[in-house]
Motif scaffolding. Structure first.
Motif, PDB file in Angstrom:
ATOM      1  N   ASP A 110     -68.794   0.993   3.292  1.00  0.00           N
ATOM      2  CA  ASP A 110     -69.180   1.057   1.881  1.00  0.00           C
ATOM      3  C   ASP A 110     -70.468   1.616   1.472  1.00  0.00           C
ATOM      4  O   ASP A 110     -71.264   2.075   2.636  1.00  0.00           O
ATOM      5  CB  ASP A 110     -70.001  -1.047   2.409  1.00  0.00           C
ATOM      6  N   SER A 111     -71.170   1.209   0.641  1.00  0.00           N
ATOM      7  CA  SER A 111     -72.216   2.301  -0.258  1.00  0.00           C
ATOM      8  C   SER A 111     -73.493   2.294   0.447  1.00  0.00           C
ATOM      9  O   SER A 111     -73.925   3.034   0.459  1.00  0.00           O
ATOM     10  CB  SER A 111     -72.095   1.910  -1.514  1.00  0.00           C
ATOM     11  N   ASP A 112     -74.360   0.715   1.096  1.00  0.00           N
ATOM     12  CA  ASP A 112     -75.100   0.932   1.716  1.00  0.00           C
ATOM     13  C   ASP A 112     -75.429   1.896   2.663  1.00  0.00           C
ATOM     14  O   ASP A 112     -76.112   2.490   3.322  1.00  0.00           O
ATOM     15  CB  ASP A 112     -75.744   0.021   1.878  1.00  0.00           C
ATOM     16  N   SER A 113     -74.031   2.112   3.696  1.00  0.00           N
ATOM     17  CA  SER A 113     -73.869   2.569   5.243  1.00  0.00           C
ATOM     18  C   SER A 113     -74.016   3.651   5.056  1.00  0.00           C
ATOM     19  O   SER A 113     -74.468   5.070   5.391  1.00  0.00           O
ATOM     20  CB  SER A 113     -72.659   1.830   5.636  1.00  0.00           C
ATOM     21  N   PHE A 114     -73.022   4.613   3.859  1.00  0.00           N
ATOM     22  CA  PHE A 114     -73.012   6.010   4.181  1.00  0.00           C
ATOM     23  C   PHE A 114     -74.162   6.659   3.047  1.00  0.00           C
ATOM     24  O   PHE A 114     -74.759   6.793   3.762  1.00  0.00           O
ATOM     25  CB  PHE A 114     -72.169   5.773   3.088  1.00  0.00           C
ATOM     26  N   VAL A 115     -75.296   5.421   2.732  1.00  0.00           N
ATOM     27  CA  VAL A 115     -76.163   6.179   1.673  1.00  0.00           C
ATOM     28  C   VAL A 115     -77.076   6.411   2.915  1.00  0.00           C
ATOM     29  O   VAL A 115     -77.641   7.641   2.820  1.00  0.00           O
ATOM     30  CB  VAL A 115     -76.929   5.536   0.764  1.00  0.00           C
TER      31      VAL A 115
END
Length: 340
Positions: free
Chosen positions: A308-313
């Motif tokens: 998901d975007s937050d984990s990736f960031v």
């Protein structure tokens, strides 16, 4: 036929245009034609263009409605008659011996298709800021290369700056800039012609002064420019998938990975809600997946698709910090080695 056609697209460039044109006119090397393309300016740009065109037979100009830098450059290419083509941005400058250095490189290898040098960054007043490659201070020899992949890897890397080059006009042929592109449009243009390059020469000298200031067209990344980077990444993948090319897979992969790293760094700089909206509206995960399916990949790209975007960031940010630390260590080691 002049040796080189110099194309300067200009939009509301009256503040710096005279200085830019004078830096061409005052060159020691004189076998050139200068093509000024006014892109619908609302200041004194067109007046300046007319003034210079009336002062010399090898200076011409064209006025068009505002359609962007890509269309302006295309018009310049249609007007060009030189053996080579060089692009200059209207707020930049040529050092006094620039064209002479290019011409001497041409004389070393008259079959050359691409000649590239280095640049100084200067401020709004023309004061030196930094040199693009510190090694130019220690080098004197020209470097010739008949493998475009090695040339890109050694001397271009990810600096796809048109204004550092002389490009043989016959190599360009019908290749043109894509209308509406305002960021990385030079990279897309160059990759369209790289496959046809037979001989290249690198000049380890400063041949261009790039004016670095807040009003410069390349000053910052935004959502529109993000879209242009994504288009470049998908364009490069499509070139590789659908056409025969002299570019190696490693060369194309390096460029595509760099594109996505720029995108990921932009996502890192914005808030979570905006990030999610951009990922969805630009269909970024599917586009990254398409590149991966063709065979172009990095750990960052794979993680972007899976997480998901937050984990990736969060993970990407940590990797970027570690990368910056290693870069600083390498720079220190290189400096120490250079002193002994």
């Amino acid at each position: 036929m002049p040796t080189v056609s110099i194309i300067i697209p200009a939009y509301n460039a009256s503040l710096y245009l005279r200085e830019c044109v004078d830096s061409v006119v005052n060159q020691d090397f004189k076998d050139w034609e200068l093509i000024l393309v006014d892109d619908g300016s609302t200041d004194e740009t067109v007046t300046i263009c007319r003034e210079y065109a009336s002062s010399a037979s090898n200076i011409s100009y064209h006025c068009q409605s505002n359609q962007g830098v890509s269309v302006a450059r295309n018009r310049g290419l249609e007007m060009a008659n030189g053996e080579f083509v060089m692009f200059i941005d209207a707020d930049d400058l040529l050092p006094a011996n620039s064209l002479t250095l290019f011409y001497k490189a041409y004389l070393v290898n008259k079959s050359v298709d691409l000649i590239r040098g280095e640049y100084d960054a200067v401020d709004g007043n023309g004061n030196w800021l930094f040199t693009s490659n510190k090694k130019v201070f220690d080098k004197t020899s020209l470097y010739c290369e008949d493998d475009i992949n090695k040339f890109i890897g050694r001397y271009i890397k990810t600096e796809y700056f048109l204004w550092l080059m002389w490009i043989r006009r016959s190599l360009i042929d019908k290749t043109r800039f894509i209308k509406g592109r305002t960021y990385m449009e030079d990279a897309e243009f160059l990759f369209s012609i790289f496959s046809n390059v037979r001989q290249s020469v690198y000049i380890p000298r400063v041949i261009y002064n790039y004016r670095k200031h807040e009003a410069a067209a390349s000053s910052s990344l935004n959502e529109k420019r993000l879209g242009d980077i994504v288009l470049l990444a998908t364009h490069l993948a499509a070139i590789w998938k659908h056409s025969m090319t002299a570019l190696s897979k490693d060369t194309v992969n390096y460029a595509i990975v760099n594109c996505w790293e720029m995108v990921f760094n932009y996502l890192l700089s914005i808030d979570s809600d905006s990030r999610f909206q951009i990922i969805e509206s630009c269909n970024l995960r599917n586009k990254v997946s398409d590149c991966i399916s063709i065979g172009f990949r990095s750990k960052d790209m794979i993680d972007f698709v899976k997480q998901d975007s937050d984990s990736f960031v969060m993970d990407f940010s940590q990797r970027q910090r570690r990368k910056a630390q290693w870069d600083r260590i390498r720079n220190v080691v290189s400096y120490i080695k250079s002193r002994f």
